[in-house]
Design a protein around this motif. Structure first.
Motif, PDB file in Angstrom:
ATOM      1  N   ASP A  93     -56.681 -27.958  24.771  1.00  0.00           N
ATOM      2  CA  ASP A  93     -55.702 -27.336  25.274  1.00  0.00           C
ATOM      3  C   ASP A  93     -54.484 -26.834  24.166  1.00  0.00           C
ATOM      4  O   ASP A  93     -53.796 -25.950  24.790  1.00  0.00           O
ATOM      5  CB  ASP A  93     -54.980 -27.847  26.545  1.00  0.00           C
ATOM      6  CG  ASP A  93     -53.991 -29.135  26.018  1.00  0.00           C
ATOM      7  OD1 ASP A  93     -53.779 -29.298  24.858  1.00  0.00           O
ATOM      8  OD2 ASP A  93     -53.423 -29.924  26.881  1.00  0.00           O
ATOM      9  N   GLY A  94     -54.637 -27.167  23.055  1.00  0.00           N
ATOM     10  CA  GLY A  94     -53.531 -26.751  22.006  1.00  0.00           C
ATOM     11  C   GLY A  94     -52.191 -27.243  22.058  1.00  0.00           C
ATOM     12  O   GLY A  94     -51.452 -26.916  21.310  1.00  0.00           O
ATOM     13  N   GLN A  95     -52.207 -28.374  22.909  1.00  0.00           N
ATOM     14  CA  GLN A  95     -50.822 -28.745  22.874  1.00  0.00           C
ATOM     15  C   GLN A  95     -50.497 -30.036  22.018  1.00  0.00           C
ATOM     16  O   GLN A  95     -49.361 -30.441  21.631  1.00  0.00           O
ATOM     17  CB  GLN A  95     -50.485 -29.423  24.263  1.00  0.00           C
ATOM     18  CG  GLN A  95     -50.627 -28.222  25.751  1.00  0.00           C
ATOM     19  CD  GLN A  95     -49.352 -27.121  25.081  1.00  0.00           C
ATOM     20  OE1 GLN A  95     -48.207 -27.567  24.817  1.00  0.00           O
ATOM     21  NE2 GLN A  95     -49.853 -26.054  24.914  1.00  0.00           N
ATOM     22  N   GLN A  96     -51.486 -30.850  21.878  1.00  0.00           N
ATOM     23  CA  GLN A  96     -51.475 -32.160  21.017  1.00  0.00           C
ATOM     24  C   GLN A  96     -52.429 -32.022  19.905  1.00  0.00           C
ATOM     25  O   GLN A  96     -53.567 -31.336  19.850  1.00  0.00           O
ATOM     26  CB  GLN A  96     -51.787 -33.302  21.780  1.00  0.00           C
ATOM     27  CG  GLN A  96     -51.009 -33.491  23.074  1.00  0.00           C
ATOM     28  CD  GLN A  96     -49.628 -34.137  22.946  1.00  0.00           C
ATOM     29  OE1 GLN A  96     -49.359 -34.722  21.909  1.00  0.00           O
ATOM     30  NE2 GLN A  96     -48.771 -33.588  23.533  1.00  0.00           N
ATOM     31  N   ILE A  97     -52.087 -32.654  18.677  1.00  0.00           N
ATOM     32  CA  ILE A  97     -52.951 -32.990  17.617  1.00  0.00           C
ATOM     33  C   ILE A  97     -53.024 -34.360  17.581  1.00  0.00           C
ATOM     34  O   ILE A  97     -51.872 -34.934  17.323  1.00  0.00           O
ATOM     35  CB  ILE A  97     -52.288 -32.374  16.406  1.00  0.00           C
ATOM     36  CG1 ILE A  97     -51.799 -30.914  16.692  1.00  0.00           C
ATOM     37  CG2 ILE A  97     -53.147 -32.638  15.096  1.00  0.00           C
ATOM     38  CD1 ILE A  97     -50.794 -30.175  15.781  1.00  0.00           C
ATOM     39  N   ALA A  98     -54.237 -34.996  17.489  1.00  0.00           N
ATOM     40  CA  ALA A  98     -54.494 -36.313  16.906  1.00  0.00           C
ATOM     41  C   ALA A  98     -54.350 -36.377  15.275  1.00  0.00           C
ATOM     42  O   ALA A  98     -54.921 -35.592  14.654  1.00  0.00           O
ATOM     43  CB  ALA A  98     -55.846 -36.904  17.484  1.00  0.00           C
ATOM     44  N   MET A 108     -50.872 -39.383  18.509  1.00  0.00           N
ATOM     45  CA  MET A 108     -50.866 -38.072  19.185  1.00  0.00           C
ATOM     46  C   MET A 108     -49.458 -37.160  18.617  1.00  0.00           C
ATOM     47  O   MET A 108     -48.543 -37.790  18.987  1.00  0.00           O
ATOM     48  CB  MET A 108     -50.912 -38.076  20.526  1.00  0.00           C
ATOM     49  CG  MET A 108     -52.243 -38.518  21.009  1.00  0.00           C
ATOM     50  SD  MET A 108     -54.057 -37.282  20.716  1.00  0.00           S
ATOM     51  CE  MET A 108     -53.944 -36.465  22.428  1.00  0.00           C
ATOM     52  N   MET A 109     -49.530 -35.971  18.217  1.00  0.00           N
ATOM     53  CA  MET A 109     -48.304 -35.403  17.855  1.00  0.00           C
ATOM     54  C   MET A 109     -48.267 -34.076  18.823  1.00  0.00           C
ATOM     55  O   MET A 109     -49.162 -33.307  18.772  1.00  0.00           O
ATOM     56  CB  MET A 109     -48.457 -34.947  16.250  1.00  0.00           C
ATOM     57  CG  MET A 109     -47.214 -34.089  15.795  1.00  0.00           C
ATOM     58  SD  MET A 109     -47.277 -33.849  14.069  1.00  0.00           S
ATOM     59  CE  MET A 109     -46.447 -32.175  13.915  1.00  0.00           C
ATOM     60  N   ASP A 110     -47.216 -34.071  19.464  1.00  0.00           N
ATOM     61  CA  ASP A 110     -46.929 -32.964  20.260  1.00  0.00           C
ATOM     62  C   ASP A 110     -46.863 -31.498  19.193  1.00  0.00           C
ATOM     63  O   ASP A 110     -45.956 -31.498  18.241  1.00  0.00           O
ATOM     64  CB  ASP A 110     -45.590 -32.749  21.108  1.00  0.00           C
ATOM     65  CG  ASP A 110     -45.297 -31.680  22.023  1.00  0.00           C
ATOM     66  OD1 ASP A 110     -45.075 -30.688  21.532  1.00  0.00           O
ATOM     67  OD2 ASP A 110     -45.635 -31.841  23.139  1.00  0.00           O
ATOM     68  N   SER A 111     -47.611 -30.533  19.425  1.00  0.00           N
ATOM     69  CA  SER A 111     -47.659 -29.504  18.601  1.00  0.00           C
ATOM     70  C   SER A 111     -46.351 -28.432  18.457  1.00  0.00           C
ATOM     71  O   SER A 111     -46.354 -27.590  17.468  1.00  0.00           O
ATOM     72  CB  SER A 111     -48.918 -28.741  18.878  1.00  0.00           C
ATOM     73  OG  SER A 111     -48.684 -27.927  20.060  1.00  0.00           O
ATOM     74  N   ARG A 112     -45.448 -28.579  19.536  1.00  0.00           N
ATOM     75  CA  ARG A 112     -44.365 -27.752  19.533  1.00  0.00           C
ATOM     76  C   ARG A 112     -43.217 -28.586  19.097  1.00  0.00           C
ATOM     77  O   ARG A 112     -42.115 -28.019  18.669  1.00  0.00           O
ATOM     78  CB  ARG A 112     -44.265 -27.368  20.945  1.00  0.00           C
ATOM     79  CG  ARG A 112     -45.068 -26.484  21.679  1.00  0.00           C
ATOM     80  CD  ARG A 112     -45.734 -25.319  20.926  1.00  0.00           C
ATOM     81  NE  ARG A 112     -46.675 -24.484  21.520  1.00  0.00           N
ATOM     82  CZ  ARG A 112     -48.085 -24.607  21.434  1.00  0.00           C
ATOM     83  NH1 ARG A 112     -48.421 -25.495  20.667  1.00  0.00           N
ATOM     84  NH2 ARG A 112     -48.948 -23.882  22.078  1.00  0.00           N
ATOM     85  N   THR A 113     -43.249 -29.990  19.570  1.00  0.00           N
ATOM     86  CA  THR A 113     -41.925 -30.510  19.222  1.00  0.00           C
ATOM     87  C   THR A 113     -42.055 -31.451  17.968  1.00  0.00           C
ATOM     88  O   THR A 113     -40.952 -32.189  17.521  1.00  0.00           O
ATOM     89  CB  THR A 113     -41.337 -31.454  20.441  1.00  0.00           C
ATOM     90  OG1 THR A 113     -42.431 -32.487  20.758  1.00  0.00           O
ATOM     91  CG2 THR A 113     -41.198 -30.535  21.760  1.00  0.00           C
ATOM     92  N   GLY A 114     -43.300 -31.991  17.717  1.00  0.00           N
ATOM     93  CA  GLY A 114     -43.464 -33.006  16.684  1.00  0.00           C
ATOM     94  C   GLY A 114     -43.275 -34.415  17.199  1.00  0.00           C
ATOM     95  O   GLY A 114     -43.543 -35.277  16.215  1.00  0.00           O
TER      96      GLY A 114
END
Length: 189
Positions: A93-98, A108-114
């Protein structure tokens, strides 16, 4: 060299070293853009829709992970990690990065807030990360040759896959996977 193929276009993003990333057209074989990101990227990963790119890099004795707009290179967010970042994997979904690292950590890193959420850790260095095509599960592999399956919704460990492997690849429909083991390739439904 760190590199990532664009998920929708015949393009590749490549870390050049000295803090630069270049974007190449694979059909024309020409440079499309070159951007300075401040540090030499060790890992690059396009978001599933190709609008963002995540990068990991060494910085002042620690490791950074940053997310940039792919078209302009504008920084969206970043975070600092104490250990070498071994893998970056975008949730479908493009929201999280493992993010896995050599402490064995899986986050897990939030791709918008870090913002970071720690899922857990491997017994040895965590080396790989891969989401199932549906995004329901995250699989991480460690040098102890074990895969851990994490429920991406609850962010909890779902099971351990003790098949002497840390490398996994899904078929596009998610109905089968392949594992690389010391005995060779194993296919599983």
């Amino acid at each position: 060299n760190a590199r990532s193929f664009h998920p929708l276009k015949p393009q590749i993003m490549v870390a050049e070293g000295r803090g630069f990333i270049s974007l190449w057209d694979l059909e024309e074989g020409k440079l499309l853009a070159r951007r300075e990101v401040g540090a030499s990227a060790e890992r690059l990963a396009y978001s599933p829709d190709g609008t963002f790119v995540a990068a990991s890099y060494r910085m002042n004795g620690s490791w950074g992970v940053s997310v940039h707009e792919a078209s302009e290179g504008t920084l969206v967010t970043s975070n600092v990690f104490a250990n070498f970042v071994s893998a970056l994997a975008w949730h479908p979904d493009g929201q999280q990065i493992a993010v896995t690292d050599y402490s064995g950590g899986v986050q897990m890193m939030d791709s918008r807030t870090g913002k970071l959420v720690t899922l857990g850790r491997h017994r040895a260095e965590a080396a790989t990360a891969l989401f199932s095509p549906s995004g329901q599960y995250l699989f991480t592999g460690g040098w102890e040759r074990e895969l851990i399956c994490w429920d991406a919704r609850t962010m909890q460990r779902a099971m351990t896959v003790a098949l002497d492997s840390y490398i996994m690849q899904f078929r596009a429909d998610g109905q089968a996977c392949a594992l690389t083991t010391l005995l060779g390739l194993q296919l599983h439904a």
